[in-house]
Design a protein around this motif. Structure first.
Motif, PDB file in Angstrom:
ATOM      1  N   GLY A 247       0.817  -1.205   0.000  1.00  0.00           N
ATOM      2  CA  GLY A 247       0.000   0.000   0.000  1.00  0.00           C
ATOM      3  C   GLY A 247       0.851   1.254   0.000  1.00  0.00           C
ATOM      4  N   TYR A 248       0.181   2.405   0.101  1.00  0.00           N
ATOM      5  CA  TYR A 248       0.851   3.702   0.008  1.00  0.00           C
ATOM      6  C   TYR A 248       0.321   4.634   1.090  1.00  0.00           C
ATOM      7  CZ  TYR A 248       1.688   1.930  -4.724  1.00  0.00           C
ATOM      8  OH  TYR A 248       2.042   1.152  -5.801  1.00  0.00           O
ATOM      9  N   GLU A 289      -7.927   0.333  -1.413  1.00  0.00           N
ATOM     10  CA  GLU A 289      -8.967   0.725  -0.459  1.00  0.00           C
ATOM     11  C   GLU A 289      -8.368   1.681   0.563  1.00  0.00           C
ATOM     12  OE1 GLU A 289     -11.637  -1.550   2.937  1.00  0.00           O
ATOM     13  OE2 GLU A 289     -11.304  -2.558   1.005  1.00  0.00           O
ATOM     14  N   LEU A 290      -9.111   2.719   0.910  1.00  0.00           N
ATOM     15  CA  LEU A 290      -8.631   3.729   1.857  1.00  0.00           C
ATOM     16  C   LEU A 290      -8.780   3.230   3.294  1.00  0.00           C
ATOM     17  CD1 LEU A 290      -7.597   6.677   2.228  1.00  0.00           C
ATOM     18  CD2 LEU A 290     -10.010   7.362   2.407  1.00  0.00           C
ATOM     19  N   LYS A 291      -7.698   3.383   4.076  1.00  0.00           N
ATOM     20  CA  LYS A 291      -7.718   3.040   5.498  1.00  0.00           C
ATOM     21  C   LYS A 291      -7.177   4.224   6.298  1.00  0.00           C
ATOM     22  CE  LYS A 291      -8.895  -1.440   5.309  1.00  0.00           C
ATOM     23  NZ  LYS A 291     -10.046  -2.039   6.040  1.00  0.00           N
ATOM     24  N   VAL A 292      -7.957   4.670   7.273  1.00  0.00           N
ATOM     25  CA  VAL A 292      -7.543   5.756   8.165  1.00  0.00           C
ATOM     26  C   VAL A 292      -7.751   5.255   9.588  1.00  0.00           C
ATOM     27  CG1 VAL A 292      -7.889   8.163   8.817  1.00  0.00           C
ATOM     28  CG2 VAL A 292      -8.239   7.457   6.442  1.00  0.00           C
ATOM     29  N   ALA A 300      -2.867   8.386   6.629  1.00  0.00           N
ATOM     30  CA  ALA A 300      -3.877   7.693   5.824  1.00  0.00           C
ATOM     31  C   ALA A 300      -3.161   6.822   4.794  1.00  0.00           C
ATOM     32  CB  ALA A 300      -4.787   8.700   5.133  1.00  0.00           C
ATOM     33  N   PHE A 301      -3.839   5.756   4.356  1.00  0.00           N
ATOM     34  CA  PHE A 301      -3.202   4.786   3.467  1.00  0.00           C
ATOM     35  C   PHE A 301      -4.186   4.287   2.416  1.00  0.00           C
ATOM     36  CE2 PHE A 301      -1.488   4.531   7.722  1.00  0.00           C
ATOM     37  CZ  PHE A 301      -0.118   4.612   7.525  1.00  0.00           C
ATOM     38  N   LEU A 302      -3.662   4.046   1.217  1.00  0.00           N
ATOM     39  CA  LEU A 302      -4.394   3.279   0.217  1.00  0.00           C
ATOM     40  C   LEU A 302      -3.797   1.878   0.202  1.00  0.00           C
ATOM     41  CD1 LEU A 302      -4.911   5.762  -2.763  1.00  0.00           C
ATOM     42  CD2 LEU A 302      -6.655   4.820  -1.225  1.00  0.00           C
ATOM     43  N   MET A 303      -4.627   0.889   0.543  1.00  0.00           N
ATOM     44  CA  MET A 303      -4.164  -0.484   0.692  1.00  0.00           C
ATOM     45  C   MET A 303      -4.462  -1.292  -0.567  1.00  0.00           C
ATOM     46  SD  MET A 303      -2.936  -0.113   3.606  1.00  0.00           S
ATOM     47  CE  MET A 303      -3.086   0.306   5.347  1.00  0.00           C
ATOM     48  N   THR A 304      -3.430  -1.963  -1.058  1.00  0.00           N
ATOM     49  CA  THR A 304      -3.574  -2.782  -2.257  1.00  0.00           C
ATOM     50  C   THR A 304      -3.718  -4.257  -1.872  1.00  0.00           C
ATOM     51  OG1 THR A 304      -1.163  -2.813  -2.456  1.00  0.00           O
ATOM     52  CG2 THR A 304      -2.343  -1.134  -3.717  1.00  0.00           C
ATOM     53  N   ARG A 305      -3.754  -5.106  -2.869  1.00  0.00           N
ATOM     54  CA  ARG A 305      -4.051  -6.524  -2.674  1.00  0.00           C
ATOM     55  C   ARG A 305      -3.186  -7.174  -1.588  1.00  0.00           C
ATOM     56  NH1 ARG A 305      -7.082 -11.142  -2.667  1.00  0.00           N
ATOM     57  NH2 ARG A 305      -5.808 -12.956  -3.159  1.00  0.00           N
ATOM     58  N   ASN A 306      -1.905  -6.883  -1.567  1.00  0.00           N
ATOM     59  CA  ASN A 306      -1.016  -7.572  -0.630  1.00  0.00           C
ATOM     60  C   ASN A 306      -1.327  -7.257   0.832  1.00  0.00           C
ATOM     61  OD1 ASN A 306       0.375  -9.004  -2.559  1.00  0.00           O
ATOM     62  ND2 ASN A 306       2.066  -7.550  -2.711  1.00  0.00           N
TER      63      ASN A 306
END
Length: 406
Positions: A247-248, A289-292, A300-306
């Motif tokens: 993610g980022y 998907e956004l996670k806060v 804040a993070f955008l989470m990818t498949r991994n």
């Protein structure tokens, strides 16, 4: 009349005392006898599941009573709910990063082989190893590591909430023992049966365990290559995407709400969500998907498949994020651009150890000097804050340490 009442009262008291004494003398024996009857009944179930009498004899030799410490841990429900920054501060810190880099160098050749075979980033595996057993240190702690057969038998026998889980895991543990991968003296784990350097429950061990060192045994207790390869195998079989991140960290534009669920990174960018380091997303079509976890004031993070594959190891957002953040730090990518929203001045790992030492010196703390702030450290901090008239919050802050240094 009074004499009669006194006699009855005294007789009742004597009988109660005798009954209490009798109960104290016999209840452990009765409890042991009931447990042994349960074990005898379970042996029949195990035999029907292919477990030999020889394996059962080895496994249950000396297991004659439930483990009271397992039941105590099973009953324990902490009143303190850790804030998000507390979780990460206890797991992603200078010490875990430094040791992770040391282990990356020490086990480089094996990590090369594991990464090549399973396609899982070595830094992710090192972070999992840190999170699960503190790079194996926990396996040397007799207060934590227990006989897996006894622990699971205890839960199956006496913990209604976990009985079904424990019976399933106990059968799996017996099959592991019967396979010859480990002998009974080394079949150890946590109170709930999690085993080895990378803390696999028995059924997960059966599904994912790997003998990468080629000695004929899948030994996650004594072979670090086997343990790391087993973790890699779990991630690969659950869909890990090699060469991609988890993610980022991102910046959110102020004054707007964001949709739930998954969208492409390009779509997120189109509504103003950008990487904190200013770089473009490398695969704009990838879903995220956004996670806060700490509100708009925190990162804040955008989470990818991994990221979601990591949750197959432990189904908690905090766990998966801690693995990702620690892995990035071990790899040298750096930490958060926007730190957690703590209500105090953060201490370094070494300063937290100093805090524990100084609390011990004033007679308030007698736990390990490990830099981890648990209930013992928090209680000592609160007592000290009360003593010196500071606001009582239990936080491991520079404000408390500075006062202790006076």
């Amino acid at each position: 009349m009074m004499l009669a009442k006194t006699f009855v009262a005294r007789a009742t008291s004597l009988l109660a005392g005798a009954a209490l004494a009798f109960g104290l003398l016999t209840s452990p024996v009765l409890a042991d006898a009931k447990f042994e009857r349960w074990v005898a009944g379970f042996r029949s179930t195990a035999q029907k599941n292919g477990i030999s009498n020889a394996t059962l004899d080895r496994a249950f030799r000396g297991v004659t009573a439930p483990d009271p410490e397992v039941l105590e841990k099973a009953r324990y429900q902490p009143e303190f709910t850790a804030p998000v920054w507390d979780y990460f501060d206890n797991r992603v810190h200078e010490h875990s990063i430094t040791v992770g880099r040391q282990m990356a160098r020490k086990w480089k050749n094996w990590l090369d082989r594991i990464e090549s075979r399973f396609g899982v980033d070595r830094h992710i595996l090192l972070a999992i190893w840190s999170m699960e057993s503190n790079y194996g240190e926990i396996l040397e702690n007799d207060r934590v590591m227990r006989n897996v057969v006894r622990s699971l038998s205890t839960l199956a026998y006496a913990d209604k909430r976990r009985a079904k889980f424990a019976r399933t895991q106990l059968l799996a543990a017996l099959k592991i023992l019967q396979s010859g991968d480990i002998d009974v003296s080394h079949l150890t784990g946590s109170w709930a049966g999690a085993m080895g350097h990378t803390q696999f429950i028995p059924t997960s061990y059966q599904a994912y365990a790997v003998d990468i060192d080629g000695n004929g045994r899948r030994d996650i207790w004594n072979s670090i290559p086997d343990a790391l390869a087993t973790a890699a195998n779990l991630l690969r079989k659950n869909g890990w995407q090699g060469g991609k991140t988890w993610g980022y960290e991102v910046s959110l534009p102020p004054g707007r709400k964001f949709p739930g669920g998954s969208m492409s990174l390009a779509k997120w960018q189109s509504i103003g969500v950008t990487r904190t380091n200013g770089k473009p997303f490398p695969r704009a079509s990838e879903k995220a998907e956004l996670k806060v976890l700490d509100g708009r004031a925190g990162p804040a993070f955008l989470m990818t498949r991994n990221f979601f594959v990591l949750k197959r190891y432990n189904n908690a957002d905090k766990y998966a994020l801690a693995v990702g953040l620690l892995a990035d730090e071990i790899a040298g990518y750096g930490g958060l651009e926007r730190d957690w929203n703590r209500p105090f001045t953060k201490l370094s790992f070494a300063e937290k150890q100093e805090l524990q030492k100084r609390l011990g010196a004033v007679g308030l703390y007698d736990g390990p000097i490990d830099g981890k702030i648990g209930s013992g450290s928090r209680g000592a901090i609160e007592t000290y804050q009360k003593r010196v008239g500071m606001p009582v919050d239990g936080h491991p802050s520079m404000e408390v340490l500075s006062r202790l240094r006076r």
